[in-house]
Design an enzyme around this catalytic site. Structure first.
Site, PDB file in Angstrom:
ATOM      1  N   ARG A   1     -47.522 -58.741 -34.222  1.00 16.10           N
ATOM      2  CA  ARG A   1     -48.099 -57.529 -33.591  1.00 16.10           C
ATOM      3  C   ARG A   1     -48.377 -57.730 -32.095  1.00 16.10           C
ATOM      4  O   ARG A   1     -49.394 -57.252 -31.560  1.00 16.10           O
ATOM      5  CB  ARG A   1     -49.401 -57.095 -34.293  1.00 16.10           C
TER       6      ARG A   1
ATOM      7  N   CYS B   1     -53.290 -50.406 -40.364  1.00 15.91           N
ATOM      8  CA  CYS B   1     -54.293 -51.467 -40.500  1.00 15.91           C
ATOM      9  C   CYS B   1     -55.151 -51.537 -39.244  1.00 15.91           C
ATOM     10  O   CYS B   1     -54.626 -51.582 -38.131  1.00 15.91           O
ATOM     11  CB  CYS B   1     -53.609 -52.812 -40.742  1.00 15.91           C
TER      12      CYS B   1
ATOM     13  N   GLU C   1     -56.112 -54.594 -34.585  1.00 12.87           N
ATOM     14  CA  GLU C   1     -54.669 -54.353 -34.458  1.00 12.87           C
ATOM     15  C   GLU C   1     -54.459 -53.007 -33.761  1.00 12.87           C
ATOM     16  O   GLU C   1     -53.557 -52.845 -32.949  1.00 12.87           O
ATOM     17  CB  GLU C   1     -54.013 -54.351 -35.844  1.00 12.87           C
TER      18      GLU C   1
HETATM   19  C1  LIG Z   1     -49.917 -44.667 -42.427  1.00 12.69           C
HETATM   20  C2  LIG Z   1     -49.611 -45.734 -41.409  1.00 12.69           C
HETATM   21  C3  LIG Z   1     -48.953 -46.890 -41.799  1.00 12.69           C
HETATM   22  C4  LIG Z   1     -48.669 -47.908 -40.880  1.00 12.69           C
HETATM   23  N1  LIG Z   1     -48.032 -49.021 -41.310  1.00 12.69           N
HETATM   24  C5  LIG Z   1     -47.727 -49.986 -40.415  1.00 12.69           C
HETATM   25  C6  LIG Z   1     -47.038 -51.164 -40.849  1.00 12.69           C
HETATM   26  O1  LIG Z   1     -46.711 -51.328 -42.026  1.00 12.69           O
HETATM   27  N2  LIG Z   1     -46.726 -52.105 -39.913  1.00 12.69           N
HETATM   28  C7  LIG Z   1     -47.063 -51.943 -38.589  1.00 12.69           C
HETATM   29  O2  LIG Z   1     -46.738 -52.830 -37.787  1.00 12.69           O
HETATM   30  N3  LIG Z   1     -47.722 -50.851 -38.165  1.00 12.69           N
HETATM   31  C8  LIG Z   1     -48.059 -49.870 -39.040  1.00 12.69           C
HETATM   32  N4  LIG Z   1     -48.732 -48.760 -38.613  1.00 12.69           N
HETATM   33  C9  LIG Z   1     -49.171 -48.651 -37.201  1.00 12.69           C
HETATM   34  C10 LIG Z   1     -48.198 -47.910 -36.274  1.00 12.69           C
HETATM   35  O3  LIG Z   1     -47.466 -46.943 -36.987  1.00 12.69           O
HETATM   36  C11 LIG Z   1     -47.230 -48.872 -35.572  1.00 12.69           C
HETATM   37  O4  LIG Z   1     -47.923 -49.785 -34.763  1.00 12.69           O
HETATM   38  C12 LIG Z   1     -46.229 -48.090 -34.703  1.00 12.69           C
HETATM   39  O5  LIG Z   1     -45.175 -48.935 -34.368  1.00 12.69           O
HETATM   40  C13 LIG Z   1     -46.841 -47.511 -33.431  1.00 12.69           C
HETATM   41  O6  LIG Z   1     -45.870 -46.658 -32.834  1.00 12.69           O
HETATM   42  P1  LIG Z   1     -46.302 -45.372 -31.984  1.00 12.69           P
HETATM   43  O7  LIG Z   1     -45.090 -44.794 -31.383  1.00 12.69           O
HETATM   44  O8  LIG Z   1     -47.132 -44.476 -32.819  1.00 12.69           O
HETATM   45  O9  LIG Z   1     -47.161 -46.057 -30.836  1.00 12.69           O
HETATM   46  P2  LIG Z   1     -48.634 -45.664 -30.266  1.00 12.69           P
HETATM   47  O10 LIG Z   1     -49.562 -45.690 -31.409  1.00 12.69           O
HETATM   48  O11 LIG Z   1     -48.504 -44.383 -29.512  1.00 12.69           O
HETATM   49  O12 LIG Z   1     -48.863 -46.846 -29.283  1.00 12.69           O
HETATM   50  C14 LIG Z   1     -49.004 -48.177 -29.769  1.00 12.69           C
HETATM   51  C15 LIG Z   1     -48.932 -49.142 -28.569  1.00 12.69           C
HETATM   52  O13 LIG Z   1     -47.617 -49.080 -28.023  1.00 12.69           O
HETATM   53  C16 LIG Z   1     -47.651 -48.721 -26.637  1.00 12.69           C
HETATM   54  N5  LIG Z   1     -46.477 -47.872 -26.377  1.00 12.69           N
HETATM   55  C17 LIG Z   1     -46.054 -46.810 -27.099  1.00 12.69           C
HETATM   56  N6  LIG Z   1     -44.908 -46.325 -26.587  1.00 12.69           N
HETATM   57  C18 LIG Z   1     -44.602 -47.084 -25.518  1.00 12.69           C
HETATM   58  C19 LIG Z   1     -43.548 -47.062 -24.554  1.00 12.69           C
HETATM   59  N7  LIG Z   1     -42.545 -46.170 -24.578  1.00 12.69           N
HETATM   60  N8  LIG Z   1     -43.572 -47.986 -23.562  1.00 12.69           N
HETATM   61  C20 LIG Z   1     -44.562 -48.915 -23.491  1.00 12.69           C
HETATM   62  N9  LIG Z   1     -45.585 -48.981 -24.380  1.00 12.69           N
HETATM   63  C21 LIG Z   1     -45.602 -48.082 -25.380  1.00 12.69           C
HETATM   64  C22 LIG Z   1     -48.978 -47.983 -26.475  1.00 12.69           C
HETATM   65  O14 LIG Z   1     -49.430 -48.043 -25.139  1.00 12.69           O
HETATM   66  C23 LIG Z   1     -49.873 -48.755 -27.427  1.00 12.69           C
HETATM   67  O15 LIG Z   1     -50.342 -49.932 -26.827  1.00 12.69           O
HETATM   68  C24 LIG Z   1     -49.051 -47.738 -39.520  1.00 12.69           C
HETATM   69  C25 LIG Z   1     -49.694 -46.560 -39.122  1.00 12.69           C
HETATM   70  C26 LIG Z   1     -49.988 -45.569 -40.049  1.00 12.69           C
HETATM   71  C27 LIG Z   1     -50.673 -44.311 -39.590  1.00 12.69           C
END
Ligand SMILES: Cc1cc2nc3c(=O)[nH]c(=O)nc-3n(C[C@H](O)[C@H](O)[C@H](O)COP(=O)(O)OP(=O)(O)OC[C@H]3O[C@@H](n4cnc5c(N)ncnc54)[C@H](O)[C@@H]3O)c2cc1C
Length: 294
Positions: free
Chosen positions: A166, A218, A289
């Site tokens: 992560r 998480c 996380e």
């Molecule tokens: C129901 C559920 C289940 C999940 N299961 C998992 C799992 O199994 N494993 C897991 O790892 N995660 C899980 N997650 C967490 C999350 O979905 C992941 O971390 C996901 O990859 C985040 O992507 P996002 O586009 O929503 O990023 P955001 O939540 O919008 O951002 C996350 C981070 O990435 C950065 N970021 C986003 N886009 C960019 C970009 N274009 N350039 C630079 N930085 C950027 C943001 O600044 C922030 O620091 C889960 C979440 C939910 C709600």
């Protein structure tokens, strides 16, 4: 000049559905706007926070002293070609991860199956090195198109970033960067086999996680591969524990859930209590996380 929009409510942009408005917001629709966004960011002197799909974010209540940058790079996914026995697929940072997985399954391209059920975007998944079911995203990445204040727009390759559980950072440690697109190395396999693996992974998650609740996945990172934060929280009595409209899920103790009327303040209080309890009981300091904005 940047196109300035009234800042949106972060509660409408994040899956935890919490948070107020950023002091400033920039919607980044094309590579031509990157330098202007960077110049505007330095003139504002506010910390820059990038928002992808908002599925890993806990945004604070009220007006947030930050510049929220919302990239909108939706090109692809597309197959670029083959390198040896690998097939290269590229997707824009704002492409939804589930869409990328579905396209690759349809093309018979294997590698992403373990990431089934992770919401959000390609950019967010790279920035978090998202992973599950024994699979992580970064080992599949062949190159990234990135913009950062120090180097501008460029393509970078393994060795120019660091990743761990992560965790993702540029080797030159820029204070912020925008992921524009990512290319992945995948292997050919049968579409049916890939879909079956994805189906099994999804059902496994659905039976152990509140996948449809308002959460950010998480809340805490696992202290080690052998020690799950959820187990520590469960043992400390936090499974199902509620406070001010927020709760640790009764299904999975590490999922912090907004029951409908929660606030970021209550979420942070509950997280603080949980961290203290585990510290007192096990001598382990749990690390978040989820990303707290700001
Ligand atoms: C129901 C559920 C289940 C999940 N299961 C998992 C799992 O199994 N494993 C897991 O790892 N995660 C899980 N997650 C967490 C999350 O979905 C992941 O971390 C996901 O990859 C985040 O992507 P996002 O586009 O929503 O990023 P955001 O939540 O919008 O951002 C996350 C981070 O990435 C950065 N970021 C986003 N886009 C960019 C970009 N274009 N350039 C630079 N930085 C950027 C943001 O600044 C922030 O620091 C889960 C979440 C939910 C709600």
């Amino acid at each position: 000049m940047p196109r300035v929009y009234p800042a949106s409510l972060l509660s409408s942009l994040t899956t935890l559905r919490l948070g107020g408005r950023a002091a400033e917001e920039f919607r980044l629709d094309s590579e031509d706007e990157l330098d202007a966004c960077g110049r505007w960011a330095s003139s504002l002197k506010l910390p820059v926070h990038v928002l992808g799909g908002g599925s890993n974010i806990l945004a604070r209540d009220g007006t947030l002293p930050l510049l929220l940058v919302r990239p909108n790079f939706r090109q692809g996914p597309e197959v670029l070609g083959e390198e040896g026995d690998k097939v290269i697929v590229r997707a824009g940072a704002s492409v939804r991860l589930p869409h990328l997985l579905a396209r690759c399954a349809a093309w018979g391209l294997s590698g992403f199956e373990g990431l089934t059920g992770i919401p959000g975007t390609v950019g967010g998944a790279v920035a978090m090195n998202a992973g599950s079911c024994g699979c992580e995203l970064l080992p599949l990445v062949r190159s990234l198109r990135i913009w950062s204040p120090g180097t501008g727009l460029k393509d970078i390759f393994p060795g120019q970033w660091q990743f761990a559980y992560r965790y993702f950072a540029l080797t030159n440690a820029e204070k912020y960067f925008f992921i524009i697109s990512a290319s992945f190395c995948l292997t050919r396999a049968s579409s049916n086999g890939i879909r079956e693996a994805m189906r099994l992974n999804y059902f496994k998650k659905k039976s152990t996680q509140p996948v449809l609740a308002w959460s950010a996945g998480c809340a805490f990172a696992n202290p080690s591969p052998e020690l799950a934060a959820g187990k520590l929280l469960d043992e400390a009595g936090f499974k199902g524990k509620r406070l001010g409209g927020m709760a640790f899920s009764p299904l999975h103790a590490n999922f912090l859930v907004n029951e409908g009327k929660g606030s970021a303040g209550a979420a942070l209080d509950l997280l603080g209590q949980a961290r203290e309890a585990v510290q007192g009981r096990n001598g382990i300091t749990l690390q978040l996380e989820i990303k707290v904005f700001p």
